[in-house]
Design a protein around this motif. Structure first.
Motif, PDB file in Angstrom:
ATOM      1  N   ALA A   1      -2.178  -3.987  31.277  1.00  0.00           N
ATOM      2  CA  ALA A   1      -3.197  -4.535  32.179  1.00  0.00           C
ATOM      3  C   ALA A   1      -2.583  -5.529  33.153  1.00  0.00           C
ATOM      4  N   ALA A   2      -1.705  -6.392  32.649  1.00  0.00           N
ATOM      5  CA  ALA A   2      -1.089  -7.412  33.504  1.00  0.00           C
ATOM      6  C   ALA A   2      -0.183  -6.781  34.563  1.00  0.00           C
ATOM      7  N   ILE A   3       0.616  -5.796  34.152  1.00  0.00           N
ATOM      8  CA  ILE A   3       1.498  -5.135  35.115  1.00  0.00           C
ATOM      9  C   ILE A   3       0.691  -4.441  36.206  1.00  0.00           C
ATOM     10  N   ARG A   4      -0.376  -3.752  35.804  1.00  0.00           N
ATOM     11  CA  ARG A   4      -1.186  -3.053  36.808  1.00  0.00           C
ATOM     12  C   ARG A   4      -1.872  -4.046  37.736  1.00  0.00           C
ATOM     13  N   CYS A   5      -2.336  -5.175  37.197  1.00  0.00           N
ATOM     14  CA  CYS A   5      -2.930  -6.211  38.051  1.00  0.00           C
ATOM     15  C   CYS A   5      -1.915  -6.718  39.057  1.00  0.00           C
TER      16      CYS A   5
ATOM     17  N   LEU B   1      -1.356  -4.326  41.818  1.00  0.00           N
ATOM     18  CA  LEU B   1      -2.486  -4.307  42.748  1.00  0.00           C
ATOM     19  C   LEU B   1      -2.568  -5.572  43.596  1.00  0.00           C
ATOM     20  N   GLY B   2      -1.610  -6.467  43.400  1.00  0.00           N
ATOM     21  CA  GLY B   2      -1.520  -7.651  44.243  1.00  0.00           C
ATOM     22  C   GLY B   2      -2.272  -8.865  43.745  1.00  0.00           C
ATOM     23  N   PHE B   3      -2.735  -8.858  42.492  1.00  0.00           N
ATOM     24  CA  PHE B   3      -3.480  -9.995  41.959  1.00  0.00           C
ATOM     25  C   PHE B   3      -2.542 -11.050  41.403  1.00  0.00           C
ATOM     26  N   ASP B   4      -2.893 -12.307  41.608  1.00  0.00           N
ATOM     27  CA  ASP B   4      -2.219 -13.421  40.947  1.00  0.00           C
ATOM     28  C   ASP B   4      -2.603 -13.347  39.477  1.00  0.00           C
ATOM     29  N   THR B   5      -1.626 -13.053  38.607  1.00  0.00           N
ATOM     30  CA  THR B   5      -1.917 -12.729  37.210  1.00  0.00           C
ATOM     31  C   THR B   5      -1.090 -13.577  36.271  1.00  0.00           C
ATOM     32  N   VAL B   6      -1.741 -14.073  35.214  1.00  0.00           N
ATOM     33  CA  VAL B   6      -1.070 -14.828  34.157  1.00  0.00           C
ATOM     34  C   VAL B   6      -1.283 -14.087  32.842  1.00  0.00           C
ATOM     35  N   LEU B   7      -0.209 -13.874  32.099  1.00  0.00           N
ATOM     36  CA  LEU B   7      -0.283 -13.271  30.768  1.00  0.00           C
ATOM     37  C   LEU B   7       0.066 -14.319  29.727  1.00  0.00           C
ATOM     38  N   VAL B   8      -0.809 -14.496  28.729  1.00  0.00           N
ATOM     39  CA  VAL B   8      -0.575 -15.465  27.658  1.00  0.00           C
ATOM     40  C   VAL B   8      -0.250 -14.711  26.376  1.00  0.00           C
TER      41      VAL B   8
ATOM     42  N   VAL C   1       4.100 -11.095  37.464  1.00  0.00           N
ATOM     43  CA  VAL C   1       3.163 -11.654  36.480  1.00  0.00           C
ATOM     44  C   VAL C   1       3.807 -12.883  35.855  1.00  0.00           C
ATOM     45  N   LYS C   2       3.062 -13.984  35.816  1.00  0.00           N
ATOM     46  CA  LYS C   2       3.548 -15.206  35.175  1.00  0.00           C
ATOM     47  C   LYS C   2       3.236 -15.134  33.682  1.00  0.00           C
ATOM     48  N   VAL C   3       4.256 -15.284  32.856  1.00  0.00           N
ATOM     49  CA  VAL C   3       4.072 -15.246  31.408  1.00  0.00           C
ATOM     50  C   VAL C   3       4.078 -16.670  30.868  1.00  0.00           C
ATOM     51  N   VAL C   4       3.012 -17.002  30.127  1.00  0.00           N
ATOM     52  CA  VAL C   4       2.910 -18.324  29.502  1.00  0.00           C
ATOM     53  C   VAL C   4       2.966 -18.132  27.991  1.00  0.00           C
ATOM     54  N   GLN C   5       3.951 -18.797  27.361  1.00  0.00           N
ATOM     55  CA  GLN C   5       4.150 -18.661  25.920  1.00  0.00           C
ATOM     56  C   GLN C   5       3.299 -19.704  25.197  1.00  0.00           C
ATOM     57  N   GLY C   6       2.396 -19.235  24.331  1.00  0.00           N
ATOM     58  CA  GLY C   6       1.575 -20.175  23.576  1.00  0.00           C
ATOM     59  C   GLY C   6       0.285 -19.546  23.096  1.00  0.00           C
TER      60      GLY C   6
ATOM     61  N   ALA D   1      -5.401   1.477  23.999  1.00  0.00           N
ATOM     62  CA  ALA D   1      -5.388   0.141  24.602  1.00  0.00           C
ATOM     63  C   ALA D   1      -4.724   0.163  25.974  1.00  0.00           C
ATOM     64  N   SER D   2      -3.613   0.878  26.090  1.00  0.00           N
ATOM     65  CA  SER D   2      -2.898   0.939  27.372  1.00  0.00           C
ATOM     66  C   SER D   2      -3.762   1.553  28.462  1.00  0.00           C
ATOM     67  N   MET D   3      -4.442   2.640  28.131  1.00  0.00           N
ATOM     68  CA  MET D   3      -5.291   3.289  29.116  1.00  0.00           C
ATOM     69  C   MET D   3      -6.441   2.377  29.538  1.00  0.00           C
ATOM     70  N   GLN D   4      -7.020   1.666  28.578  1.00  0.00           N
ATOM     71  CA  GLN D   4      -8.094   0.736  28.913  1.00  0.00           C
ATOM     72  C   GLN D   4      -7.585  -0.406  29.777  1.00  0.00           C
ATOM     73  N   GLY D   5      -6.399  -0.911  29.492  1.00  0.00           N
ATOM     74  CA  GLY D   5      -5.838  -1.999  30.286  1.00  0.00           C
ATOM     75  C   GLY D   5      -5.612  -1.602  31.731  1.00  0.00           C
ATOM     76  N   GLU D   6      -5.050  -0.420  31.935  1.00  0.00           N
ATOM     77  CA  GLU D   6      -4.830   0.073  33.285  1.00  0.00           C
ATOM     78  C   GLU D   6      -6.159   0.254  34.019  1.00  0.00           C
ATOM     79  N   MET D   7      -7.144   0.783  33.302  1.00  0.00           N
ATOM     80  CA  MET D   7      -8.452   1.022  33.903  1.00  0.00           C
ATOM     81  C   MET D   7      -9.119  -0.272  34.344  1.00  0.00           C
ATOM     82  N   VAL D   8      -9.100  -1.294  33.491  1.00  0.00           N
ATOM     83  CA  VAL D   8      -9.756  -2.560  33.820  1.00  0.00           C
ATOM     84  C   VAL D   8      -9.124  -3.183  35.054  1.00  0.00           C
ATOM     85  N   ALA D   9      -7.808  -3.139  35.142  1.00  0.00           N
ATOM     86  CA  ALA D   9      -7.145  -3.690  36.325  1.00  0.00           C
ATOM     87  C   ALA D   9      -7.643  -3.008  37.592  1.00  0.00           C
ATOM     88  N   GLU D  10      -7.822  -1.696  37.531  1.00  0.00           N
ATOM     89  CA  GLU D  10      -8.269  -0.968  38.716  1.00  0.00           C
ATOM     90  C   GLU D  10      -9.750  -1.225  39.011  1.00  0.00           C
ATOM     91  N   ILE D  11     -10.541  -1.455  37.978  1.00  0.00           N
ATOM     92  CA  ILE D  11     -11.945  -1.818  38.206  1.00  0.00           C
ATOM     93  C   ILE D  11     -12.029  -3.162  38.923  1.00  0.00           C
TER      94      ILE D  11
END
Length: 465
Positions: free
Chosen positions: A20-24, A27-34, A112-117, A323-333
């Motif tokens: 989901a984060a990679i697809r976001c 698509l040009g979104f400012d994205t943070v993955l925790v 994608v910015k990754v935040v560990q925690g 899960a992967s398919m859902q993540g990709e889909m949500v990013a596109e939605i």
């Protein structure tokens, strides 16, 4: 305390979250993955990938050991192989590390910015992330929850000491001489079979009257034969009660109320998984819960606007590819695309010995009662025979609607049938009929020819059966 404002925050770095984060990011979104632990989640770090690596190593060891027992395929060895289990675990960890680094690189490339925690939500769009070197508040327009699942812990068999989950089983410092597996589902049997191949004495305790109870008896029979041939004792209709007083064995109760103690170095509890809904502030997000899972619609939208949930968190099947398919889909939605999660079928693979594959549609009872069922055995398949892969049986089975020959279900059990699952799923997803498969040239010699023959047989004119 640092504050970050972003378009999308993704919680969880597993196969749903990182996709989901990679697809976001694409698509040009400012994205943070925790992610609290390592990128890749349960599947990569302590599930799918390390277990398949261990299964592969076990298969190689067993094949060499069988050659050493006597001339096989014209090959002989002067002495049996020796196992360095710690070395096997190091090799497995090398694969995990390689893939973990690959995911980090993909996220970086997608900006994608990754935040560990650990993320704790105070409201639906705000969380505080704390870790060894992290203390930051993040607010987002969209939140994608991909928190995953955790092993089910039995109250009378808490994890610790000799009682382990699949996570610990994949990182043991040495091979246990004896292993009792509580739970005869796919997780327990995949690992139990691998440890048996490596030399452990293995017993399986299953409350149902059949191992792999989600599959029918015909699919399970080749696995049952392998277990019997390899002296894996299965206690069916039996329940674990607890550890004996000496702390060295598992007490079980059979369906006849008899109590037995099974001695074991390790007791692997593999009775399922549950969604990881505790400890991160779900109660502050005003999202609806249904049966312990986060409730979502066909777009994976929760009851809170712009809060999405995917993967194990939202219900069965708990599978990485879902899960992967859902993540990709949500990013596109989020990007404004018109998408919904409505697959015709979600494939399932059981990496036992032999492997089992199941691809099913939501066929009605009426469809299945009046259906064409055609089965082709691998014993009549040249590739399976040349791989010496029919010792315990195996087949491909196709179920099609009688009225229009539309394929409703495809099952297979046999050597390496997991590699056929893509063709099976594509056939069902594209609405194939028996004639489509029958008229598709399948390369010879391959296992896929069994699918072709099963379709021909459904039409009444199989060539090799």
């Amino acid at each position: 305390m640092e504050t970050i404002k972003t378009k999308v925050i993704v919680v969880g770095g597993g196969p749903g979250g990182y996709v989901a984060a990679i697809r976001c990011g694409q698509l040009g979104f400012d994205t943070v993955l925790v992610e609290k632990e390592r990128l890749g989640g349960t599947c990569l770090i302590r599930g799918c990938i390390p277990s398949k690596a261990l299964i592969h190593a076990a298969g190689q060891f067993e094949a060499i050991a069988r050659v050493a027992e006597g001339g096989r395929l014209g090959i002989s060895l002067a002495s049996p192989p020796q196992l360095d289990f710690a070395g096997t675990v190091r090799w497995k960890e090398g694969i995990v590390n390689q893939l973990n680094n690959g995911i980090a690189g993909l996220l970086k490339r997608a900006k994608v910015k990754v935040v560990q925690g650990w993320a704790t939500f105070s409201d639906a769009k705000t969380c505080r992330v704390t870790g060894a070197d992290t203390d930051v508040v993040i607010t987002a327009e969209h939140v994608i929850l991909a928190n995953g699942s955790v092993p089910v812990e039995l109250p009378f068999l808490p994890f610790g000491g000799s009682v382990i989950s699949s996570t610990e089983a994949l990182s043991l410092p040495e091979l246990p001489k004896s292993l009792v597996v509580v739970g005869g589902g796919y997780i327990g049997l995949e690992l139990g079979i691998a440890f048996r191949k490596l030399g452990s004495q293995v017993a399986v305790v299953e409350a149902q009257q059949q191992i792999l109870p989600l599959y029918d008896e015909q699919l399970v029979e080749p696995v049952r034969r392998w277990l019997k041939r390899k002296n894996v004792i299965t206690h069916l209709g039996a329940k674990a009660v607890g550890i004996d007083e000496a702390g060295t064995g598992l007490v079980i109760e059979t369906d006849s109320r008899e109590r037995l103690t099974l001695q074991a170095d390790k007791i692997l509890v593999a009775t399922g998984r549950r969604p990881a809904v505790d400890g991160w502030g779900l109660e502050h997000m005003a999202v609806a819960i249904d049966g312990g899972f986060v409730r979502v619609d066909e777009r994976c939208a929760t009851s809170m606007k712009n809060v999405w949930a995917i993967g194990d968190l939202v219900g069965e099947p708990m599978l990485a590819h879902k899960a992967s398919m859902q993540g990709e889909m949500v990013a596109e939605i989020i990007a404004g695309h018109r998408r919904r999660f409505d697959p015709v079928a979600i494939p399932a693979v059981c990496f036992t010995e032999p492997e089992i594959v199941s691809v099913e549609t939501g066929a009605t009872t009426a469809d299945l009662q009046d259906a064409i069922v055609s089965t082709f055995p691998f014993q009549a398949n040249g590739r399976a025979l040349s791989m010496n892969g029919v010792e315990d049986g195996g087949f491909v089975r196709v179920v099609a609607r009688k009225s229009d020959h539309r394929i409703l279900r495809i099952h297979a059990v046999g050597p390496h049938v997991s590699e056929l699952v893509g063709e099976f799923t594509q056939a069902i997803e594209m609405g194939a009929v028996l004639q489509d498969i029958a008229c598709t040239i399948h390369a010879h010699p391959t296992l896929g020819e069994a699918f072709h023959e099963a379709a021909l047989k459904g039409l009444g004119h199989a060539i090799h059966a």
